[in-house]
Structures are given as C-alpha cells and as structure tokens.
Design a protein around this motif. Structure first.
Motif, mmCIF file in Angstrom:
data_model
loop_
_atom_site.group_PDB
_atom_site.id
_atom_site.type_symbol
_atom_site.label_atom_id
_atom_site.label_comp_id
_atom_site.label_asym_id
_atom_site.label_seq_id
_atom_site.Cartn_x
_atom_site.Cartn_y
_atom_site.Cartn_z
ATOM 1 N N THR A 57 -119.218 59.652 -0.503
ATOM 2 C CA THR A 57 -121.111 59.701 -1.371
ATOM 3 C C THR A 57 -121.793 59.846 -0.445
ATOM 4 O O THR A 57 -121.689 60.047 0.491
ATOM 5 N N ASN A 58 -123.245 60.293 -1.460
ATOM 6 C CA ASN A 58 -124.690 60.364 -0.820
ATOM 7 C C ASN A 58 -125.795 59.764 -1.945
ATOM 8 O O ASN A 58 -125.141 59.766 -3.213
ATOM 9 N N TYR A 59 -126.514 58.497 -0.952
ATOM 10 C CA TYR A 59 -127.287 57.970 -1.705
ATOM 11 C C TYR A 59 -128.827 58.269 -1.515
ATOM 12 O O TYR A 59 -128.993 59.007 -0.027
ATOM 13 N N ALA A 60 -129.531 58.304 -2.525
ATOM 14 C CA ALA A 60 -131.152 59.190 -1.481
ATOM 15 C C ALA A 60 -131.541 57.124 -0.770
ATOM 16 O O ALA A 60 -131.343 55.949 -1.020
ATOM 17 N N ASP A 61 -132.592 57.448 0.238
ATOM 18 C CA ASP A 61 -132.137 56.416 0.945
ATOM 19 C C ASP A 61 -133.469 55.068 0.053
ATOM 20 O O ASP A 61 -133.135 53.567 0.605
ATOM 21 N N SER A 62 -134.111 54.860 -1.168
ATOM 22 C CA SER A 62 -134.423 54.297 -1.691
ATOM 23 C C SER A 62 -133.536 53.869 -2.659
ATOM 24 O O SER A 62 -133.731 52.552 -3.076
ATOM 25 N N VAL A 63 -132.110 53.841 -2.491
ATOM 26 C CA VAL A 63 -131.269 52.877 -3.497
ATOM 27 C C VAL A 63 -130.107 52.537 -2.677
ATOM 28 O O VAL A 63 -128.762 51.903 -2.654
ATOM 29 N N LYS A 64 -130.325 53.121 -1.380
ATOM 30 C CA LYS A 64 -128.868 52.105 -0.543
ATOM 31 C C LYS A 64 -129.058 51.207 -0.497
ATOM 32 O O LYS A 64 -129.821 50.073 0.001
ATOM 33 N N GLY A 65 -127.350 50.353 -0.512
ATOM 34 C CA GLY A 65 -127.035 49.041 -0.102
ATOM 35 C C GLY A 65 -127.966 48.362 -1.601
ATOM 36 O O GLY A 65 -126.853 47.564 -1.786
ATOM 37 N N ARG A 66 -127.853 49.277 -3.124
ATOM 38 C CA ARG A 66 -128.469 47.793 -3.777
ATOM 39 C C ARG A 66 -127.765 48.858 -5.078
ATOM 40 O O ARG A 66 -127.294 48.498 -6.697
ATOM 41 N N PHE A 67 -127.381 50.611 -5.171
ATOM 42 C CA PHE A 67 -126.786 51.390 -6.147
ATOM 43 C C PHE A 67 -125.200 51.779 -5.488
ATOM 44 O O PHE A 67 -124.933 51.827 -4.136
ATOM 45 N N THR A 68 -124.277 51.080 -6.362
ATOM 46 C CA THR A 68 -122.489 52.069 -5.793
ATOM 47 C C THR A 68 -122.260 53.459 -7.119
ATOM 48 O O THR A 68 -122.044 52.460 -8.020
ATOM 49 N N ILE A 69 -121.931 54.002 -6.200
ATOM 50 C CA ILE A 69 -121.780 55.771 -7.335
ATOM 51 C C ILE A 69 -119.662 55.279 -7.017
ATOM 52 O O ILE A 69 -119.275 55.528 -6.256
ATOM 53 N N SER A 70 -118.921 55.544 -8.438
ATOM 54 C CA SER A 70 -117.991 55.382 -8.143
ATOM 55 C C SER A 70 -117.274 55.963 -9.250
ATOM 56 O O SER A 70 -117.831 56.938 -10.504
ATOM 57 N N ARG A 71 -115.942 57.196 -9.399
ATOM 58 C CA ARG A 71 -115.202 57.721 -10.728
ATOM 59 C C ARG A 71 -114.488 57.692 -10.673
ATOM 60 O O ARG A 71 -113.582 57.287 -9.503
ATOM 61 N N GLU A 72 -113.324 58.032 -12.251
ATOM 62 C CA GLU A 72 -112.356 57.508 -11.701
ATOM 63 C C GLU A 72 -111.715 58.779 -13.304
ATOM 64 O O GLU A 72 -111.643 59.285 -14.017
ATOM 65 N N ASN A 73 -111.178 59.954 -11.913
ATOM 66 C CA ASN A 73 -110.366 61.147 -12.545
ATOM 67 C C ASN A 73 -110.066 60.813 -13.630
ATOM 68 O O ASN A 73 -109.283 61.807 -14.317
ATOM 69 N N ALA A 74 -109.200 59.916 -13.589
ATOM 70 C CA ALA A 74 -108.224 59.533 -14.748
ATOM 71 C C ALA A 74 -108.791 59.554 -16.488
ATOM 72 O O ALA A 74 -108.078 60.077 -17.097
ATOM 73 N N LYS A 75 -109.632 59.173 -16.391
ATOM 74 C CA LYS A 75 -110.805 59.003 -17.320
ATOM 75 C C LYS A 75 -111.846 59.592 -17.359
ATOM 76 O O LYS A 75 -112.320 59.473 -18.327
ATOM 77 N N ASN A 76 -112.250 60.596 -16.648
ATOM 78 C CA ASN A 76 -112.817 61.884 -16.981
ATOM 79 C C ASN A 76 -114.007 61.037 -17.062
ATOM 80 O O ASN A 76 -115.121 61.192 -17.358
ATOM 81 N N MET A 77 -114.882 60.160 -16.236
ATOM 82 C CA MET A 77 -115.541 59.165 -16.125
ATOM 83 C C MET A 77 -116.201 59.412 -14.312
ATOM 84 O O MET A 77 -116.014 58.962 -13.640
ATOM 85 N N VAL A 78 -117.638 58.800 -14.161
ATOM 86 C CA VAL A 78 -118.515 58.077 -13.677
ATOM 87 C C VAL A 78 -119.382 56.898 -13.659
ATOM 88 O O VAL A 78 -119.690 57.101 -15.317
ATOM 89 N N TYR A 79 -119.973 56.325 -12.828
ATOM 90 C CA TYR A 79 -120.815 54.995 -13.055
ATOM 91 C C TYR A 79 -121.197 55.102 -11.808
ATOM 92 O O TYR A 79 -120.814 55.146 -11.154
ATOM 93 N N LEU A 80 -122.614 54.919 -12.466
ATOM 94 C CA LEU A 80 -123.438 53.890 -11.005
ATOM 95 C C LEU A 80 -123.649 52.146 -11.602
ATOM 96 O O LEU A 80 -124.336 52.235 -12.140
ATOM 97 N N GLN A 81 -123.228 51.619 -10.779
ATOM 98 C CA GLN A 81 -123.927 50.482 -10.753
ATOM 99 C C GLN A 81 -124.611 49.965 -9.494
ATOM 100 O O GLN A 81 -125.293 50.420 -8.388
ATOM 101 N N MET A 82 -126.177 49.692 -10.654
ATOM 102 C CA MET A 82 -127.236 49.597 -9.754
ATOM 103 C C MET A 82 -127.185 47.879 -9.521
ATOM 104 O O MET A 82 -127.701 47.112 -10.848
ATOM 105 N N ASN A 83 -127.415 47.813 -8.550
ATOM 106 C CA ASN A 83 -127.838 45.658 -8.693
ATOM 107 C C ASN A 83 -129.180 46.082 -7.793
ATOM 108 O O ASN A 83 -129.983 46.789 -6.862
#
Length: 123
Positions: A57-83
């Motif tokens: 994974t790779n994050y912009a400095d401005s979101v590091k530690g707050r946002f999390t990117i993930s994916r589920e290839n079996a479902k063809n989905m990508v997510y961005l959890q933003m806290n």
C-alpha cells in the motif's frame, strides 16, 4: 474495466466514512488500484494505492494513519476507510485502476477511472 465509486456523504470533523469502488471485468485482480481526490479549485491529488494482491500500500502523507485502503479481489471491490476526517479532506474522491502491478502515486499511470463520490467534512 469499469469503476463505480460510492459511499461519500456529509460527516462532521472527526467522523468516519467508508468509500467503496465496484469494478467490472475479469482482469480486476491483476490491476493496482488507487484513490485520488479533487477539492474545489485544486488539482486532483493522490490519496492511496494498493497493489494487485493487496500486499503493498501507499499513502499520501496527509492521510497516513487516518485512511486505510483495502481490496477484495473475489468481489471486485476496493475500499477506502477514512477515520479522523478533517474539513480539508472535503473533495470528490475517485477510484482508479492501473495495469501496473505495483502501487503508483502518478495519475498518468492509471488507465481506468470511476465517476467520483463527494465527501464533505463539516467543522
């Protein structure tokens, strides 16, 4: 590959949102995926990216530690959890797909783009 982003909305500062990106196409699992955003009057900027298997994974400095990117290839989905959202996170968020295997921060290395979903963070 066609991409459809969803999950945006209005949230108070400090709150959370989870963006989703649904992809069509059998080759989705071979693409690196990324999230970008564009605030009013500003250039579109990189937010986060994930490799095709989800190992890197790779994050912009401005979101590091707050946002999390993930994916589920079996479902063809990508997510961005933003806290811990901040007013400066207000933007239209776009998901994008790259035929590169590894993550990239560069827009021109992404071949497919979704339509965007609005995220508004109030103070």
């Amino acid at each position: 590959v066609q991409l459809q982003a969803s999950g945006g909305g209005l949230v108070q500062a400090g709150g959370s949102l989870r963006l989703s990106c649904a992809a069509s196409g059998r080759t989705f699992s071979t693409y690196a995926m990324g999230w970008f955003r564009q605030a009013p009057g500003k250039e579109r900027e990189f937010v986060a990216a994930i490799s095709w298997r989800g190992v890197s994974t790779n994050y912009a400095d401005s979101v590091k530690g707050r946002f999390t990117i993930s994916r589920e290839n079996a479902k063809n989905m990508v997510y961005l959890q933003m806290n811990g959202l901040k007013p400066e996170d207000t933007a239209v968020y776009y998901c994008a797909g790259s035929r590169l295997i590894s993550t990239s921060r560069l827009e021109y290395e992404y071949d497919y783009w979704g339509q965007g979903t609005q995220v508004t963070v109030s103070s």
